[in-house]
Design an enzyme around this catalytic site. Structure first.
Site, PDB file in Angstrom:
ATOM      1  N   CYS A 144       0.823  -1.213   0.000  1.00 39.49           N
ATOM      2  CA  CYS A 144       0.000   0.000   0.000  1.00 39.49           C
ATOM      3  C   CYS A 144       0.858   1.263   0.000  1.00 39.49           C
ATOM      4  CB  CYS A 144      -0.933  -0.013   1.210  1.00 39.49           C
ATOM      5  SG  CYS A 144      -1.941   1.471   1.352  1.00 39.49           S
ATOM      6  N   CYS A 147      -0.337   4.079   2.236  1.00 40.97           N
ATOM      7  CA  CYS A 147      -0.036   3.868   3.662  1.00 40.97           C
ATOM      8  C   CYS A 147       1.440   4.105   3.963  1.00 40.97           C
ATOM      9  CB  CYS A 147      -0.368   2.434   4.072  1.00 40.97           C
ATOM     10  SG  CYS A 147      -1.893   1.796   3.399  1.00 40.97           S
ATOM     11  N   ASP A 148       2.311   3.588   3.126  1.00 43.83           N
ATOM     12  CA  ASP A 148       3.718   3.470   3.509  1.00 43.83           C
ATOM     13  C   ASP A 148       4.698   4.332   2.713  1.00 43.83           C
ATOM     14  OD1 ASP A 148       2.879   1.608   5.379  1.00 43.83           O
ATOM     15  OD2 ASP A 148       3.156  -0.082   4.017  1.00 43.83           O
TER      16      ASP A 148
END
Ligand code: NDP
Length: 319
Positions: A144, A147-148
């Site tokens: 993701c 997200c990261d």
């Protein structure tokens, strides 16, 4: 309700990620005493807590200004649901019958019945299947970018895949990384023309054709990827500190084939702006019905919607 077996509940929630646990908090606080069938810890795809159990730090969930670990966030949501009377069953649902009410849910040969069902079984990222991949997930390997990506500022990273997701992730990651290698297993991209052009025009994205990942290096964190050129057979090590696997997702909907309406790609169909499925009294929330946003906070939001839809539907004399 005396004719009901002991295992009858107003609401059964199948799945325990952010969507299912939020639905549990809301239905529990509405005095519906939900049963959450949360999955089994042994599995990598439908573990209790969902995909956040496979992540490390979550920095974009509102309310945690210094971040929170994914598993910790899910544990807190679980405690919050339990506090209001949610019952948990650590098991995997093996079969369902939604053809009449009360609805039937089996865990092997144990039968549970409910007046309403909330499906929140989530989705899973397809993975490469490499030995070191699951160990390094959250430690350089990610599924993701939203997200990261932030963790890879100033670094050189790789994205695996040649579809729209891979290009979307690669493009997003160029905001942080110095260079993004797009590892494509064929000599062409599957992505739409407009996305292909976006990748080709981006000076920070380098497409590496005919290339597959054979191995991932590093003990505590990713230190490199061993890749093989399928055309020449040449094996090289790329010194990347991040590797995003973007080869597609699969919703966990095998249980509902022929039972609930789904799209060709397996995602459940919900009526726009609601969590109603095609079966009255069965609601769906979270990634199992969302292939667009796929965020913990959007899943939680739709879990809240499912709880409110359920409560109102039961209230309207269906209970
Ligand atoms: P896709 O199935 O479209 O693409 C998957 C990609 O991963 C393909 O390039 C495939 O290669 C590659 N791949 C699959 N398995 C492996 C493997 N084991 N090793 C290496 N590469 C592999 O999935 P997406 O998630 O990209 O897209 C899903 C759907 O969502 C599509 O319909 C897409 O259009 C849509 N979408 C649209 C977006 C947008 O318009 N902004 C953004 C994201 C998704 P190969 O081609 O060789 O099979």
């Amino acid at each position: 309700m005396s004719h009901h077996p002991l295992s009858h509940h107003h609401v059964i929630i199948i799945g325990s990620g952010p969507a299912g646990l939020t639905a549990a908090i809301y239905t529990a606080r509405a005095n519906l005493a939900p049963l959450v069938i949360e999955g089994e810890p042994s599995s990598t795809s439908d573990q209790p807590g969902g995909q956040l159990m496979l992540t490390t730090e979550v920095e974009n969930f509102p309310g945690f200004p210094t971040g929170i670990m994914g598993p910790e966030l899910m544990l807190q949501c679980r405690d919050q649901a339990a506090r209001f009377g949610t019952e948990f069953l650590t098991a995997k649902v093996t079969a369902v019958d939604f053809s009449e009410r009360p609805f039937k849910v089996w865990v092997r040969d144990e039968l549970y019945t409910a007046d309403a069902i909330i499906v929140s079984t989530g989705a899973q990222s397809l993975m490469l299947g490499l030995e070191n991949e699951s160990r390094l997930l959250g430690h350089g390997v990610s599924t993701c970018a939203t997200c990261d990506g932030f963790f890879f500022r100033g670094q050189e990273i790789a994205v695996v895949g040649g579809g729209d997701s891979a290009i979307e992730e690669a493009t997003f990651l160029t905001k942080f990384a110095t260079k993004v290698l797009l590892l494509v297993r064929r000599d062409e991209l599957r992505a739409s023309k407009i996305m292909q052009q976006r990748a080709l025009n981006n000076p920070k994205i380098e497409i590496v054709w005919n290339t597959v990942v054979d191995d991932l290096l590093g003990t505590d964190k990713l230190e490199g990827a061993v890749v093989r050129n399928l055309a020449t057979g040449a094996v090289t090590t790329l010194p990347v500190t991040g590797l995003f696997v973007a080869i597609g997702h699969r919703p966990n909907t095998d249980l509902f084939k022929g039972v609930l309406q789904m799209e060709d790609n397996g995602y459940l169909v919900t009526q726009p702006g609601s969590t109603y499925t095609n079966v009255e009294g069965v609601f769906a929330c979270g990634d199992v019905q969302d292939h667009t946003y796929r965020q913990a906070v959007t899943a939680a939001g739709s879990g809240c919607m499912a709880a409110i839809d359920t409560e109102r539907w039961l209230e309207a004399a269906h209970g």
